[in-house]
Design a protein around this motif. Structure first.
Motif, short mmCIF file in Angstrom:
data_model
loop_
_atom_site.label_atom_id
_atom_site.label_comp_id
_atom_site.label_asym_id
_atom_site.label_seq_id
_atom_site.Cartn_x
_atom_site.Cartn_y
_atom_site.Cartn_z
N GLU A 52 43.38 37.50 41.78
CA GLU A 52 41.92 37.57 41.82
C GLU A 52 41.30 37.97 40.49
O GLU A 52 40.15 37.70 40.24
N VAL A 53 42.09 38.64 39.62
CA VAL A 53 41.58 38.89 38.27
C VAL A 53 41.77 37.61 37.46
O VAL A 53 42.67 36.82 37.74
N SER A 54 40.91 37.40 36.48
CA SER A 54 40.90 36.10 35.80
C SER A 54 40.30 36.25 34.42
O SER A 54 39.66 37.25 34.11
N ASN A 55 40.50 35.22 33.59
CA ASN A 55 39.90 35.17 32.25
C ASN A 55 38.42 34.84 32.40
O ASN A 55 37.97 33.76 32.04
N ASP A 56 37.63 35.76 32.93
CA ASP A 56 36.24 35.48 33.30
C ASP A 56 35.37 36.63 32.82
O ASP A 56 35.27 37.67 33.46
N LEU A 58 32.14 36.94 32.54
CA LEU A 58 30.97 37.28 33.35
C LEU A 58 31.37 38.18 34.52
O LEU A 58 30.76 39.22 34.76
N LYS A 59 32.39 37.77 35.25
CA LYS A 59 32.80 38.50 36.46
C LYS A 59 33.28 39.91 36.13
O LYS A 59 32.92 40.87 36.80
N PHE A 62 30.32 41.83 33.30
CA PHE A 62 28.89 41.88 33.59
C PHE A 62 28.56 41.97 35.08
O PHE A 62 27.43 42.26 35.43
N ARG A 63 29.53 41.69 35.95
CA ARG A 63 29.21 41.70 37.38
C ARG A 63 30.08 42.68 38.17
O ARG A 63 30.26 42.52 39.38
N HIS A 64 30.59 43.70 37.48
CA HIS A 64 31.19 44.87 38.13
C HIS A 64 32.31 44.52 39.10
O HIS A 64 32.47 45.18 40.13
N PHE A 65 33.08 43.48 38.78
CA PHE A 65 34.09 43.02 39.74
C PHE A 65 35.08 44.12 40.12
O PHE A 65 35.44 44.27 41.29
N ASP A 69 30.32 49.63 40.97
CA ASP A 69 28.99 49.07 40.79
C ASP A 69 28.04 50.25 40.57
O ASP A 69 27.94 51.13 41.42
N PHE A 220 42.52 38.09 27.13
CA PHE A 220 41.64 38.76 28.09
C PHE A 220 42.41 39.95 28.67
O PHE A 220 42.91 39.88 29.79
N ILE A 379 29.80 36.27 25.45
CA ILE A 379 28.57 36.80 26.07
C ILE A 379 28.26 38.16 25.44
O ILE A 379 27.11 38.46 25.10
N TRP B 54 30.95 36.06 42.26
CA TRP B 54 32.23 36.17 41.57
C TRP B 54 33.03 34.90 41.76
O TRP B 54 33.45 34.57 42.89
N PRO B 58 43.40 32.83 40.07
CA PRO B 58 43.50 33.34 38.69
C PRO B 58 43.11 32.33 37.60
O PRO B 58 42.84 32.74 36.49
N TRP B 83 24.20 43.50 45.49
CA TRP B 83 23.76 42.26 44.85
C TRP B 83 22.48 41.72 45.46
O TRP B 83 21.63 41.18 44.75
N TYR B 156 29.80 28.81 36.94
CA TYR B 156 28.57 29.55 37.30
C TYR B 156 27.31 28.72 37.10
O TYR B 156 26.21 29.21 37.33
N ASP B 173 38.70 30.46 28.83
CA ASP B 173 39.91 30.91 29.54
C ASP B 173 41.09 30.03 29.17
O ASP B 173 40.94 28.81 29.05
#
Lengths: 569, 188
Positions: A52-56, A58-59, A62-65, A69, A220, A379, B54, B58, B83, B156, B173
């Motif tokens: 579920e973790v990823s090279n992202d 934003l997530k 910036f979006r408190h994944f 939060d 990342f 970003i 989100w 992966p 949210w 997104y 990525d």
């Protein structure tokens, strides 16, 4: 009376995960409570990564994944009482609130402390306004646990690389990974100027290790979590604990209170709220707190447990000094394992720093480890620029990302009783509990250290070929704060320490040398809350080493011992 | 078709994004990168199930592996509360006003776009800049979210055709391929 388990552990970061592995291996049953969600590994055999973790960017950024939060779990901040109850609500050094805790976001730089770091009061002159103390244990006692921590987490490094390193009983379990171009460039320049950079010990696999693959350098790392399971912290200990069949991990389970029995001298368990807000209790022979140096004192204060005169006090961060160099060519710091080179020079005695200290009226100066890093994600780069044509020109040329190298000095923060965590009188979290509040001002020592070392680090950048250099600190220095509007005044350091300090005197400390509360001996604090001083090194490996030592003692296992090896010249 | 903004609002956001992130040289600018689609997807995140907050993991599939970014993730009840409060505002609901009322992004966009004027898309670039400057709070929100839209993963809604990344020579990525030792250590 029948208990639910032998030990209930609050928090699943490096501290809690390490204790869980030691105790379950010794035959104990444990329940682990984690207030955040599980994005790390399946809780069913064979405990594979969840992916579920990823090279992202934003997530994750910036979006408190990974949490917390800041709207659900606000924290508050003020420099001192003159500012009223608070000047900021929201993000205050938020370490991840998730299975794996701060270990997920860490990029795995795992240096050991040095001998002097445990004996700073004995070895150095006192400093007005700082309560320096020795640790109740020394490096020699901790060394075998450092070695075990490096083995459990899986650390890649070169035992002979750092000429100032403390003695070691053996090599690192893995060789270092590939040098990042940008770090090699600044390291070569530092060497030219007489400094001593070295390949960083990192909890990132350079070869296949413990059934997990080698890192593939995706870039990342810090703040992201590893999509391919190549980071050893804290996946490895959690998985080892789960494999024993004696570890029950409960995500979205928010510990609200440590429960005492009628004597008030023994804990009987922990109360927590589940995802639906329903209260439960876990009864246990022992309670282990590994919630981090912010949440652990907050839980103790909510529960009225621990030495109330000291709990929450002596909060320390690392005072971060950033020296930036802009280069006429691209550095691609988005390729690699985040930071591959460090140097210790600012922590060591240094003639120029000694002179600067004397001129500032300080007996000495100890900076911190310097990370040879760069900037990597767009970003983050973009939001620091101004809108309009400047934005586009600067994004195309990328002086603030692809052509910027960054030194981060993790300056040692001196312990002060007035720097503390307590409960905010009005602001609450989404569960209705009082938010934790930080009251913090740096000591003059940290400020003078930054002023002295930043220009010296800038000179290294120029030696490496930077055409422009500048520097900043977090928290901001008075002369910088006046120049720009600071939206969040709290230090951005995620190295939080000292809020349940350990010591031999029950009046002046919270925990004893085995990290048990002086007044409730079946409560053990496993995280960096126990640090009496902060040293100028990242805290994680020391957290893990201490947790192994404390957990082994709890389970009545033999202490680990090690033989000093001669250094290879 | 936008999911939450009106066609007119969508056009205003695109025009404004092109003033904040203007096209220049190899850079296509905010409008062509789909910043307005990104912002529309955020404001309308809860018209989708799971909500578009989100992206999954992966891998995106761009560097190998299965494309899982496009499988958006479920939120917990508390995460949804946080949210929705950010996006919709607190609207007088007790559970959203624990530490005070929140004006949501939806309302900030409606009012901010209206304040830029019905004819925003038709006035000169200098006049567009002047109107944005007269609404500094909305301009700051729009700039922050335009930066996200231009350079976040394309799942997104922005960074159209990956041109946000390509124009600034950024790979995005790279899992599960990663980088070779030579790519890490070498100069180029």
């Amino acid at each position: 009376m029948v208990m639910d388990c032998d030990a209930v552990i609050v928090g699943t970061g490096p501290a809690g995960a390490t204790v869980a592995e030691v105790l379950t291996t010794a035959g104990w049953s444990v329940v682990m409570l984690e207030k955040g969600r599980n994005h790390l590994l399946s809780l069913d055999a064979p405990f594979e990564p969840l992916g579920e973790v990823s090279n992202d960017e934003l997530k994750l950024l910036f979006r408190h994944f990974l949490g917390p939060d800041p709207w659900l779990e606000p924290r508050t901040f003020r420099h001192d009482e003159t500012e009223g109850d608070r000047i900021h609500v929201g993000d205050v050094n938020n370490l991840p609130s998730t299975i794996g805790g701060g270990g997920i976001h860490a990029d795995g730089k795992l240096p050991r402390f040095r001998e002097i770091d445990f004996r700073i009061a004995s070895e150095l002159a006192p400093v007005d306004g700082a309560e320096l103390v020795d640790w109740p244990l020394d490096y020699d006692e901790l060394e075998p646990y450092y070695a075990e921590a490096e083995r459990v987490v899986g650390v890649a490094g070169d035992a002979d690389a750092n000429p100032f390193a403390a003695w070691r009983s053996g090599p690192y379990p893995m060789p270092p990974g590939p040098d990042m171009f940008c770090a090699a460039l600044t390291s070569d320049a530092a060497t030219q100027l007489g400094y001593h950079p070295y390949r960083a010990p990192t909890g990132v696999n350079s070869v296949e290790y413990d059934g997990r693959p080698a890192c593939n350098n995706c870039g990342f790392c810090g703040y992201f979590g590893c999509p391919i399971d190549a980071k050893g912290d804290p996946v490895a200990p959690l998985r080892h604990a789960l494999r024993t069949g004696r570890c029950d991990i409960r995500p979205e389970s928010y510990a609200t209170e440590v429960l005492l029995d009628s004597s008030g001298r023994k804990a009987r368990g922990v109360r927590y709220l589940d995802a639906d807000g329903n209260a439960h209790e876990v009864s246990a022979r022992h309670v282990v707190l590994g919630a981090g140096a912010f949440e652990t004192p907050r839980l103790l204060q909510r529960s009225g447990v621990g030495n109330a005169d000291v709990v929450g006090r002596f909060l320390m961060y690392h005072f971060q000094t950033f020296a930036m160099g802009i280069f006429p060519f691209r550095l691609h710091a988005h390729r690699g394992r985040s930071v591959t080179h460090l140097m210790d020079d600012p922590i060591l005695p240094d003639p120029a720093a000694d002179t600067a200290a004397r001129e500032a009226g300080l007996p000495w100066m100890r900076g911190g480890i310097v990370e040879h890093g760069g900037a990597s994600h767009p970003i983050t780069e973009a939001i620091h620029l101004s809108p309009g044509e400047d934005h586009t020109r600067l994004m195309l040329g990328s002086p603030m990302r692809d052509r910027m190298a960054v030194f981060t000095m993790q300056g040692e923060d001196l312990p002060q009783a007035t720097n503390r965590v307590d409960l905010d009188p009005h602001v609450t979290d989404a569960w209705g509990l009082p938010a934790g509040r930080v009251t913090y001002s740096p000591h003059r020592h940290e400020i003078e250290c930054a002023r002295h070392w930043a220009p010296r680090l800038e000179a290294v950048m120029r030696e490496a070929g930077a055409t422009h250099t500048f520097w900043a600190t977090s928290p901001a220095l008075p002369e910088h704060a006046a120049r720009r509007r600071i939206t969040n005044p709290s230090p951005i350091s995620r190295h939080v320490m000292g809020t349940a300090r350990m010591g031999n005197d029950a009046r002046t400390s919270v925990c004893d040398r085995w990290q048990r509360l002086h007044d409730v001996d079946n409560v053990l604090v496993a995280d960096s809350s126990v640090f009496p001083t902060g040293a100028g090194y990242g805290p994680t490996l020391t957290i893990v080493a201490l947790a192994i030592r404390a957990a082994r003692a709890l389970a009545d296992l033999e202490p680990l011992r090690s033989q000093r090896q001669a250094r290879v010249p | 078709m936008p999911v939450w903004l009106t066609e007119h609002e969508h056009a205003v956001v695109a025009a404004a994004a092109d003033r904040l992130i203007p096209p220049y040289d190899a850079h296509p600018g905010g409008a062509a990168l789909g910043v307005a689609d990104f912002i529309d997807a955020l404001l309308g995140a809860f018209t989708f199930d799971p909500p578009r907050i989100w992206a999954g993991g992966p891998f995106s599939g761009r560097a190998g592996g299965d494309p899982s970014f496009e499988q958006f993730m479920d939120l917990s009840a508390l995460e949804e509360l946080a949210w929705r409060t950010r996006i919709e505002g607190s609207k007088g609901m007790v559970e959203r006003e624990r530490n005070g009322a929140v004006i949501g992004w939806q309302q900030q966009y409606h009012e901010g776009i209206a304040a830029l004027g019905r004819d925003f898309c038709d006035v000169t670039p200098d006049e567009q800049d002047a109107r944005l400057d007269r609404n500094p709070e909305f301009k700051a929100l729009l700039y922050a979210q335009s930066c996200e839209g231009a350079y976040a993963a394309p799942e997104y809604g922005g960074n159209r055709g990956l041109r946000g990344w390509a124009s600034i020579q950024y790979d995005g990525d790279v899992q599960p391929r990663g980088y070779t030792d030579e790519e890490v250590a070498g100069r180029d």
